[in-house]
Design an enzyme around this catalytic site. Structure first.
Site, PDB file in Angstrom:
ATOM      1  N   CYS A 114      42.575  45.317  59.442  1.00  0.00           N
ATOM      2  CA  CYS A 114      41.351  46.104  59.192  1.00  0.00           C
ATOM      3  C   CYS A 114      40.317  45.975  60.301  1.00  0.00           C
ATOM      4  CB  CYS A 114      40.737  45.683  57.864  1.00  0.00           C
ATOM      5  SG  CYS A 114      41.868  45.921  56.504  1.00  0.00           S
ATOM      6  N   HIS A 255      33.448  47.855  57.591  1.00  0.00           N
ATOM      7  CA  HIS A 255      34.802  48.172  57.116  1.00  0.00           C
ATOM      8  C   HIS A 255      34.736  48.371  55.607  1.00  0.00           C
ATOM      9  CE1 HIS A 255      38.905  48.092  56.081  1.00  0.00           C
ATOM     10  NE2 HIS A 255      38.900  46.859  55.616  1.00  0.00           N
ATOM     11  N   ASN A 285      40.316  51.432  50.924  1.00  0.00           N
ATOM     12  CA  ASN A 285      40.460  50.676  52.177  1.00  0.00           C
ATOM     13  C   ASN A 285      41.553  51.326  53.032  1.00  0.00           C
ATOM     14  OD1 ASN A 285      41.059  48.839  54.181  1.00  0.00           O
ATOM     15  ND2 ASN A 285      41.120  47.051  52.830  1.00  0.00           N
TER      16      ASN A 285
HETATM   17  N1  ACO Z   1      43.255  45.621  37.125  1.00  0.00           N
HETATM   18  C1  ACO Z   1      42.936  44.772  36.119  1.00  0.00           C
HETATM   19  N2  ACO Z   1      42.971  43.427  36.272  1.00  0.00           N
HETATM   20  C2  ACO Z   1      43.310  42.949  37.490  1.00  0.00           C
HETATM   21  C3  ACO Z   1      43.648  43.800  38.575  1.00  0.00           C
HETATM   22  C4  ACO Z   1      43.619  45.184  38.356  1.00  0.00           C
HETATM   23  N3  ACO Z   1      43.905  46.074  39.311  1.00  0.00           N
HETATM   24  N4  ACO Z   1      43.938  43.037  39.666  1.00  0.00           N
HETATM   25  C5  ACO Z   1      43.777  41.746  39.270  1.00  0.00           C
HETATM   26  N5  ACO Z   1      43.411  41.702  37.969  1.00  0.00           N
HETATM   27  C6  ACO Z   1      43.127  40.522  37.148  1.00  0.00           C
HETATM   28  C7  ACO Z   1      43.790  39.272  37.686  1.00  0.00           C
HETATM   29  O1  ACO Z   1      45.106  39.148  37.222  1.00  0.00           O
HETATM   30  C8  ACO Z   1      42.863  38.196  37.136  1.00  0.00           C
HETATM   31  O2  ACO Z   1      43.201  37.970  35.784  1.00  0.00           O
HETATM   32  P1  ACO Z   1      43.106  36.495  35.134  1.00  0.00           P
HETATM   33  O3  ACO Z   1      41.654  36.104  35.226  1.00  0.00           O
HETATM   34  O4  ACO Z   1      43.612  36.685  33.745  1.00  0.00           O
HETATM   35  O5  ACO Z   1      43.979  35.636  36.003  1.00  0.00           O
HETATM   36  C9  ACO Z   1      41.474  38.840  37.162  1.00  0.00           C
HETATM   37  O6  ACO Z   1      41.718  40.259  37.212  1.00  0.00           O
HETATM   38  C10 ACO Z   1      40.615  38.429  38.349  1.00  0.00           C
HETATM   39  O7  ACO Z   1      41.398  38.540  39.552  1.00  0.00           O
HETATM   40  P2  ACO Z   1      40.795  38.233  40.970  1.00  0.00           P
HETATM   41  O8  ACO Z   1      41.878  38.415  41.992  1.00  0.00           O
HETATM   42  O9  ACO Z   1      40.083  36.907  40.925  1.00  0.00           O
HETATM   43  O10 ACO Z   1      39.680  39.410  41.091  1.00  0.00           O
HETATM   44  P3  ACO Z   1      38.574  39.608  42.173  1.00  0.00           P
HETATM   45  O11 ACO Z   1      37.258  39.703  41.517  1.00  0.00           O
HETATM   46  O12 ACO Z   1      38.705  38.641  43.325  1.00  0.00           O
HETATM   47  O13 ACO Z   1      38.903  41.082  42.722  1.00  0.00           O
HETATM   48  C11 ACO Z   1      39.915  42.071  44.683  1.00  0.00           C
HETATM   49  C12 ACO Z   1      40.149  41.332  43.353  1.00  0.00           C
HETATM   50  C13 ACO Z   1      39.298  43.407  44.353  1.00  0.00           C
HETATM   51  C14 ACO Z   1      41.261  42.262  45.362  1.00  0.00           C
HETATM   52  C15 ACO Z   1      38.951  41.274  45.575  1.00  0.00           C
HETATM   53  O14 ACO Z   1      39.346  39.929  45.605  1.00  0.00           O
HETATM   54  C16 ACO Z   1      38.885  41.771  47.022  1.00  0.00           C
HETATM   55  O15 ACO Z   1      38.420  42.865  47.289  1.00  0.00           O
HETATM   56  N6  ACO Z   1      39.282  40.919  47.998  1.00  0.00           N
HETATM   57  C17 ACO Z   1      39.084  41.161  49.426  1.00  0.00           C
HETATM   58  C18 ACO Z   1      39.945  42.268  49.977  1.00  0.00           C
HETATM   59  C19 ACO Z   1      39.725  42.380  51.468  1.00  0.00           C
HETATM   60  O16 ACO Z   1      38.607  42.493  51.911  1.00  0.00           O
HETATM   61  N7  ACO Z   1      40.779  42.280  52.250  1.00  0.00           N
HETATM   62  C20 ACO Z   1      40.619  42.278  53.684  1.00  0.00           C
HETATM   63  C21 ACO Z   1      40.892  43.554  54.304  1.00  0.00           C
HETATM   64  S1  ACO Z   1      42.473  44.239  53.887  1.00  0.00           S
HETATM   65  C22 ACO Z   1      43.486  44.300  55.338  1.00  0.00           C
HETATM   66  O17 ACO Z   1      43.230  43.664  56.326  1.00  0.00           O
HETATM   67  C23 ACO Z   1      44.727  45.139  55.276  1.00  0.00           C
END
Ligand code: ACO
Length: 333
Positions: A114, A255, A285
Site C-alpha cells: 500500500c 492511504h 483499500n
Molecule cells: N465481519 C464480522 N466480524 C468480523 C469480521 C467481519 N468482516 N472480521 C473479523 N470479525 C470479528 C473477528 O472474528 C473478531 O471476533 P471475536 O472478537 O469473536 O474474536 C472481532 O470481529 C474483532 O476482530 P478484529 O480483527 O480485532 O477487528 P478490528 O477492529 O481490528 O478490525 C480490521 C479488523 C478492519 C481488519 C482492522 O484491524 C484493520 O483495518 N486493520 C488494518 C488494515 C491495514 O491498514 N492494512 C495495511 C494496508 S493493506 C496492504 O498493504 C495490502
C-alpha cells in the site's frame, strides 16, 4: 539543479460495485460491522477479462493527456503493484507502456504494497533530480480481487480494484517541486501482512496443501496498531523536517485503508475535516492505487488547484510506510 514536479493525475475505476450487503451474502459479516470498523460502504471489482494493466493503462492515458507532455518525451515508467498481470515477468510497467504506445522507455515495477505510490514518487524524484530522466510516468494499479481469499471475512471486506497515475517532470522552479518524500520499511513485521505461498520460497506441493495460501493474509488488529503508531510519527517528522505547519496543508491524502486509521493520524496532526481526502467509503483499500485515485477524486471534483500543497501518507505489507509533501504543479498553458 533539476527539481521534480507533479504535473497531472488520472485514475480508472472498474464499473462493477460490490456493496457490504453483497459481501454479507458471501461471508458471515454485515454492512454495520464493516462500516463501523473500516468506514467502507462499497468497493469496485474488475471484470474477469479486465487486467491490472488495462486499468493501469486507462489511468496512465488520462494522466498523460492532462499533463500536456508528449508521449515521446516520457523516458521512465514505474508501476507500483502487488497484483501484476504476470508473476515476475514481464513487468506491469512494461505492459502498460506498450499498451499506451510508449517506445524506448525504461520501465519496471516495484513491490511496496500500500506504500507503493509513495515509493514510486521517491523514485521519480530521484531520477529527475539526478538528471537521469526528465518525464516520469508513475502508476499504482491493483487487481486485488484476484489475490483476495473470498472466504476470509477478515480480509475480503477490505479490498477493491482500480488504478491511478501521475506524470512527474523536471522543473527549475523550486516552488513547483515535490518538497520531500519519506520512505521506510521493517521486515520484522513481515508476517502481519503477506501472501505466504507462491514465491520461490515455497515448494510446489505446498501450494496444493494449503488452499488459499497465495492470497493475502493479514493480522488486522496488530497491523492497525502499528499503522497508527508509525504513520503518526512519520507525518509529524516530515512536517517538522520541512518547517511546515499542518494548517498550511491544503489536502491531507492518506492511504485509504481504514477510516479509523485516517482519523487517528488526522487528529494527531489537528487536521480539519475539509483538509482530509476520503474515498475509502466508495473504493475500499486499493493498495498502491489508493493515493492517486484519491488525488484524482479531488482533481475531478475541482477541489485540487494549482499550487495546493498535499501531504500524502501510506502504510502497507512489508511492512512499509511513507509520506510526502507534494504541491500540485500543472504546466501553465
Ligand atoms: N465481519 C464480522 N466480524 C468480523 C469480521 C467481519 N468482516 N472480521 C473479523 N470479525 C470479528 C473477528 O472474528 C473478531 O471476533 P471475536 O472478537 O469473536 O474474536 C472481532 O470481529 C474483532 O476482530 P478484529 O480483527 O480485532 O477487528 P478490528 O477492529 O481490528 O478490525 C480490521 C479488523 C478492519 C481488519 C482492522 O484491524 C484493520 O483495518 N486493520 C488494518 C488494515 C491495514 O491498514 N492494512 C495495511 C494496508 S493493506 C496492504 O498493504 C495490502
Amino acid at each position: 539543479m533539476a527539481y521534480a514536479a507533479l504535473r497531472s493525475i488520472g485514475a480508472y475505476v472498474p464499473q462493477k460495485v460490490l456493496t457490504n450487503d453483497d459481501l454479507s451474502q458471501m461471508v458471515d459479516t454485515s454492512d454495520e460491522w464493516i462500516y463501523k470498523r473500516t468506514g467502507i460502504k462499497e468497493r469496485r471489482i474488475a471484470a474477469d477479462n479486465e487486467r491490472n494493466s488495462d486499468m493501469g493503462a486507462a489511468a496512465a492515458e488520462l494522466a498523460l493527456e492532462r499533463s500536456g507532455i508528449a508521449k515521446e518525451d516520457i523516458d521512465l515508467v514505474v508501476c507500483a503493484t502487488i497484483s501484476p498481470d504476470y508473476f515476475n515477468m514481464p513487468s506491469n510497467a512494461t505492459i502498460i507502456a506498450t499498451k499506451i504506445g510508449l517506445k524506448n522507455v525504461t520501465s519496471f515495477d516495484i513491490s511496496a504494497a500500500c506504500t507503493g505510490f509513495v515509493y514510486i514518487l521517491s523514485i521519480a524524484k530521484a531520477f529527475i533530480e539526478s538528471g537521469m530522466k526528465k518525464n516520469v510516468l508513475i502508476i499504482g494499479s491493483e487487481k486485488l480481487s484476484a489475490i483476495t481469499d473470498w472466504t476470509d471475512r477478515g480480509t475480503c471486506i477490505l479490498f477493491g480494484d482500480g488504478a491511478g497515475a501521475a506524470v512527474i517532470s523536471a522543473t527549475e522552479n523550486k516552488a513547483e517541486a515535490i518538497v520531500d518524500v519519506h520512505t521506510g520499511a521493517d521486515g520484522e513485521y513481515a508476517d502481519l501482512l503477506m501472501t505466504p505461498n507462491g514465491g520461490s520460497g515455497s515448494a510446489h506441493d505446498d501450494l496444493d496443501k494449503e488452499a488459499g495460501s497465495c492470497f493475502m493474509q493479514m493480522k488486522g488488529n496488530e497491523t492497525f496498531k502499528v499503522a497508527v503508531r508509525t504513520l503518526t510519527k512519520d507525518v509529524k517528522e516530515i512536517l517538522a523536517d520541512n518547517n511546515i505547519e499542518s494548517d498550511s496543508i491544503k489536502h491531507f491524502v492518506p492511504h485509504q485503508a481504514n477510516y479509523r486509521i485516517i482519523k487517528a493520524v488526522g487528529d494527531a496532526l489537528k487536521m480539519k475535516e475539509e483538509q482530509v481526502v476520503l474515498t475509502v467509503h466508495k473504493y475500499g483499500n486499493t493498495s498502491g492505487a489508493s493515493i492517486p485515485m484519491a488525488i484524482n477524486d479531488i482533481y475531478e471534483s475541482g477541489r485540487l488547484q494549482a499550487g495546493d500543497m498535499m501531504l500524502l501518507d501510506a502504510f502497507g505489507g512489508g511492512l512499509t510506510w511513507g509520506s510526502a509533501l507534494v504541491p500540485f504543479s500543472p504546466l501553465q498553458k
